[in-house]
Design an enzyme around this catalytic site. Structure first.
Site, mmCIF file in Angstrom:
data_model
loop_
_atom_site.group_PDB
_atom_site.id
_atom_site.type_symbol
_atom_site.label_atom_id
_atom_site.label_comp_id
_atom_site.label_asym_id
_atom_site.label_seq_id
_atom_site.Cartn_x
_atom_site.Cartn_y
_atom_site.Cartn_z
ATOM 1 N N ASP A 50 -2.846 3.635 -2.161
ATOM 2 C CA ASP A 50 -2.782 3.109 -3.528
ATOM 3 C C ASP A 50 -3.769 1.958 -3.756
ATOM 4 O OD1 ASP A 50 -0.582 4.764 -3.289
ATOM 5 O OD2 ASP A 50 0.733 3.484 -4.487
ATOM 6 N N HIS A 52 -4.083 0.599 -7.404
ATOM 7 C CA HIS A 52 -3.388 -0.114 -8.480
ATOM 8 C C HIS A 52 -4.227 -1.185 -9.166
ATOM 9 C CE1 HIS A 52 0.376 1.896 -8.515
ATOM 10 N NE2 HIS A 52 0.541 1.750 -7.214
ATOM 11 N N ASP A 78 -2.893 6.823 -7.382
ATOM 12 C CA ASP A 78 -2.447 5.521 -7.888
ATOM 13 C C ASP A 78 -3.605 4.533 -7.954
ATOM 14 O OD1 ASP A 78 0.015 6.593 -8.228
ATOM 15 O OD2 ASP A 78 1.119 5.100 -7.071
ATOM 16 N N ASP A 81 -2.677 0.988 -13.053
ATOM 17 C CA ASP A 81 -1.397 0.288 -13.287
ATOM 18 C C ASP A 81 -1.198 -0.898 -12.336
ATOM 19 O OD1 ASP A 81 -0.657 1.816 -15.411
ATOM 20 O OD2 ASP A 81 0.657 3.147 -14.273
ATOM 21 N N ARG A 82 -0.395 -1.846 -12.805
ATOM 22 C CA ARG A 82 -0.018 -3.061 -12.043
ATOM 23 C C ARG A 82 -1.125 -4.103 -11.970
ATOM 24 N NH1 ARG A 82 5.355 -1.851 -11.722
ATOM 25 N NH2 ARG A 82 5.726 0.087 -10.651
ATOM 26 N N ASN A 110 1.268 9.538 -8.780
ATOM 27 C CA ASN A 110 2.262 9.604 -9.852
ATOM 28 C C ASN A 110 1.954 8.647 -11.000
ATOM 29 O OD1 ASN A 110 3.019 7.495 -7.924
ATOM 30 N ND2 ASN A 110 4.797 7.215 -9.244
ATOM 31 N N HIS A 111 1.029 7.711 -10.784
ATOM 32 C CA HIS A 111 0.646 6.826 -11.886
ATOM 33 C C HIS A 111 -0.448 7.416 -12.757
ATOM 34 C CE1 HIS A 111 2.902 3.026 -11.528
ATOM 35 N NE2 HIS A 111 3.161 3.524 -10.327
ATOM 36 N N HIS A 160 -0.255 12.532 -2.282
ATOM 37 C CA HIS A 160 0.160 11.194 -2.710
ATOM 38 C C HIS A 160 1.578 10.831 -2.275
ATOM 39 C CE1 HIS A 160 0.446 7.498 -4.906
ATOM 40 N NE2 HIS A 160 1.570 7.904 -5.454
ATOM 41 N N ARG A 207 18.932 8.244 -7.043
ATOM 42 C CA ARG A 207 18.609 7.988 -8.451
ATOM 43 C C ARG A 207 18.950 9.180 -9.333
ATOM 44 N NH1 ARG A 207 13.789 6.488 -5.724
ATOM 45 N NH2 ARG A 207 13.896 4.281 -5.290
ATOM 46 N N HIS A 234 1.879 5.985 -1.740
ATOM 47 C CA HIS A 234 3.044 5.928 -2.625
ATOM 48 C C HIS A 234 4.041 4.821 -2.326
ATOM 49 C CE1 HIS A 234 5.571 7.467 -5.747
ATOM 50 N NE2 HIS A 234 6.513 7.930 -4.973
#
Lengths: 307, 361
Positions: A50, A52, A78, A81-82, A110-111, A160, A207, A234
């Site tokens: 990642d 990010h 990824d 983001d962030r 997944n981002h 990923h 979840r 990930h």
């Protein structure tokens, strides 16, 4: 549009015009559409986790691992983001892809989806930098064309997130129609989202969506596909990498001091011709402008009269 | 591997720089040792008139035990934990007022060795949150009363339940339905168990942690414990006064992004004034499209009265109900308010409030 010039601008974190982003994304799509869902890559190659949006750490990554002019790279997704430089990080990787197509493979994380980037920073960043969302839309179009995995010398599988109960063989991944927003279920979703855990068998995440897989599934996948190793990203790892299941799976994490506050180091994994593994560890840099001022806002304690 | 040991020359150089940085924070004193004191390694700072006459002099009562911080009110500015040194030199800022000592500690997230220890011993059965600042801590201690209160991640995570939380992500039903349908259609060899949760724990990391009471001398039982009295109220008037903050810190204890389904975070912060202190430890949970939960613990200490009050509040509500209370936003990102825990706490229904106190004799 001049790719070399754009690369120079991006490395300095400078503004790229909307038109340039548009033509860059268009060219990248033309290139990526021809790639397989699982791209073949030869050794030696450096596997990166990642990013990010931590542009300055991405530059360190290239610096410490030879650079794209000399080495081959696989990025496990990824990119955005962030961090504060999602756009520049992603565009830099796209530029490298255009400039050195056979030396860099980009796998979807997944981002790299419309839904997630709207919540976790990339969309906001584009709105802030351009005042409209066009550039975000162009990038999302490219996301849909990114590969889902890579295979190194037919022996090391890169993805990923992890495995999917819907996928026994790598050929089954090749059959997926990947050119779409990542769905909420199915093999494509699992490959980008699932996590390894100490479980005996496929198990539902507490979840209520998403799978956990354990050593048995990893061993089965390795055997079925006659491969030796699964590399994935990930999940944040303090030491930059983590080997699991007797070395059958490794998590690689390449965003040092994640979110500018975790204090973790980052790693990339180089696979040599004899398939031996070499990790390179690197730390976060304090990015500075021309006169030595820090340009990444540090998380400084802000005093307030809270109640 | 690129891992290299730390060069000793670098260490001494860094130490020297660090100590220079620290000493530079002190205003010049008349005599090098004007502030002699009975406490070793402590510095009683010179009276306000010599150092900082720009501020109304405070009664001389607090001591900066560990002066590795910007100096206190008497010297001119506020004590805020010092900037991070380049080496892992631990900064452990402290302040003492009367018999009360307040200290904090901040370090990076746990490494794999520490995580393994927590996962297989200290917190067996819990899949740990993604980021644990397990060496962070806030301590409030009263030496005379042999009583202390601490806030840390380990004790907070011990209160996370090892059973199904009942909470599911927004698309869980859709996801499960599609799996069941697909199984029927394709006759895939996913055995039925793959759609069951095998390892149950509260993945939202909800914790009703109120801090850990302990005895300073290491005895198992602290000599004082809280007495419940829900009729008590925090003295908002006193706490709203803009009294100078002598010591402040703010830290995350743990955080998890819930696999991009929201956030679960425990944050603790403290401010110490001349006569009192306030600590707020807030657990904040947002499960996107599903649920909002805020659990606040406030600690209030009145130093001269040797009085401690602890208030806990639990707020909980439906995600969309709370989002709908934010009508005025025309921004491109109306959900931004849901990242502001203060706004959320103020707009989420209060489920429960409890209050308790200790009055040291």
């Amino acid at each position: 549009m001049n790719v070399d010039k754009t690369i120079l601008l991006l490395k300095q974190g400078k503004h790229i015009s909307e038109d340039t982003v548009y033509s860059l994304c268009l060219k990248a799509q033309e290139l990526l559409i021809n790639e397989a869902n699982v791209t073949h890559v030869d050794t030696p190659v450096t596997i990166c986790g990642d990013i990010h949006g931590q542009l300055h750490d991405l530059l360190t990554l290239f610096d410490k691992s030879g650079g794209v002019e000399k080495s081959r790279y696989i990025f496990l997704g990824d990119f955005v983001d962030r961090g504060f430089y999602s756009l520049e990080s992603f565009l830099l990787l796209l530029c490298y892809k255009l400039r050195y197509p056979d030396r860099i493979s980009l796998i979807r994380g997944n981002h790299e989806t419309r839904q997630i980037t709207k919540v976790y920073g990339f969309y906001d960043e584009v709105m802030r930098k351009y005042g409209n969302s066009n550039v975000w839309r162009y990038c999302c179009e490219v996301f849909d064309y990114l590969s889902l995995g890579a295979i190194i010398n037919n022996k090391i599988f890169c993805v990923h997130g992890g495995l999917s109960p819907d996928v026994d063989t790598i050929d089954e991944i090749r059959a997926i129609d990947r050119k779409q927003e990542v769905p909420h279920e199915g093999a494509m979703c699992d490959l980008l989202w699932s996590d390894p855990d100490e479980v005996e068998t496929w198990s539902l995440s507490p979840r209520g969506a998403g799978f956990l897989f354990g050593e048995n599934e990893v061993n089965k996948f390795l055997r079925t596909n006659d491969i030796e190793l699964i590399t994935r990203a990930h999940q944040l790892v303090m030491e930059g990498y983590k080997e699991m299941f007797n070395g059958g799976l490794v998590t690689v994490w390449s965003a040092p001091n994640y979110c500018y506050r975790c204090g973790n180091v980052a790693a990339v994994l180089r696979i040599e011709d004899d398939l031996s593994k070499n990790y390179t560890i690197f730390e976060a840099v304090q990015a500075q402008d021309g006169v030595g001022n820090a340009i990444i806002p540090t998380k400084k304690t802000q005093m307030d009269y809270f109640l | 591997m690129d891992k290299k040991g730390i060069n000793t020359i670098e260490i001494s150089a860094a130490r020297e720089m660090h100590s220079r940085t620290i000493s530079a924070r002190f205003p010049q004193r008349g005599n090098a040792n004007s502030g002699s004191t009975s406490l070793p390694n402590s510095t009683v700072l010179p009276s306000a008139s010599t150092a900082a006459s720009f501020r109304k002099p405070l009664p001389m009562r607090h001591i900066c035990n560990n002066p590795n911080n910007p100096p206190c009110a008497n010297c001119g500015t506020t004590i805020i934990p010092s900037p991070k040194a380049s080496l892992p030199l631990e900064d452990n800022p402290q302040i003492t007022i009367n018999n009360w000592k307040i200290s904090t500690r901040k370090k990076p997230i746990l490494n794999s060795k520490e995580l393994d220890d927590w996962e297989s011993n200290k917190l067996k059965g819990l899949t740990l949150p993604e980021m644990i600042f397990g060496n962070n801590e806030i301590l409030i201690e009263n030496k005379d009363k042999n009583w202390g209160l601490r806030f840390n991640a380990l004790d907070a995570l011990k209160e996370v339940k090892l059973q199904d939380s009942g909470v599911r992500v927004s698309y869980s039903n859709k996801w499960l339905d599609s799996k069941h349908k697909q199984k029927k259609m394709d006759n895939l060899d996913i055995d039925a168990s793959s759609l069951k949760i095998i390892h149950n724990y509260d993945w939202t990391y909800t914790t009703h942690y109120k801090g850990t009471v302990f005895a300073l001398n290491g005895e198992e039982q602290a000599p004082y414990d809280f007495h419940s009295d829900d009729s008590l109220q925090l003295p908002i008037d006193k706490l709203s006064k803009p009294d100078k903050i002598l010591f402040f810190d703010d830290m995350i204890l743990f955080e998890d992004e819930l696999a991009d389904n929201g956030i679960s975070i425990l944050n603790s912060k403290i401010r110490v004034m001349n006569e009192r202190l306030l600590l707020l430890s807030r657990f904040f949970l947002r499960v996107d499209e599903v649920l909002i939960r805020v659990i606040d613990t406030r600690i209030y200490v009145e130093f001269d009265d040797n009085y401690v009050m602890r208030e806990t509040k639990v707020f909980e509500g439906n995600y969309n109900d709370i989002l709908s209370k934010h009508k005025l936003s025309h921004s491109h990102d109306p959900k931004a308010v849901l990242r502001d825990s203060d706004w959320v706490a103020a707009h989420t229904p209060l489920l429960k409030r409890e209050c308790e106190f200790i009055r040291f004799d």
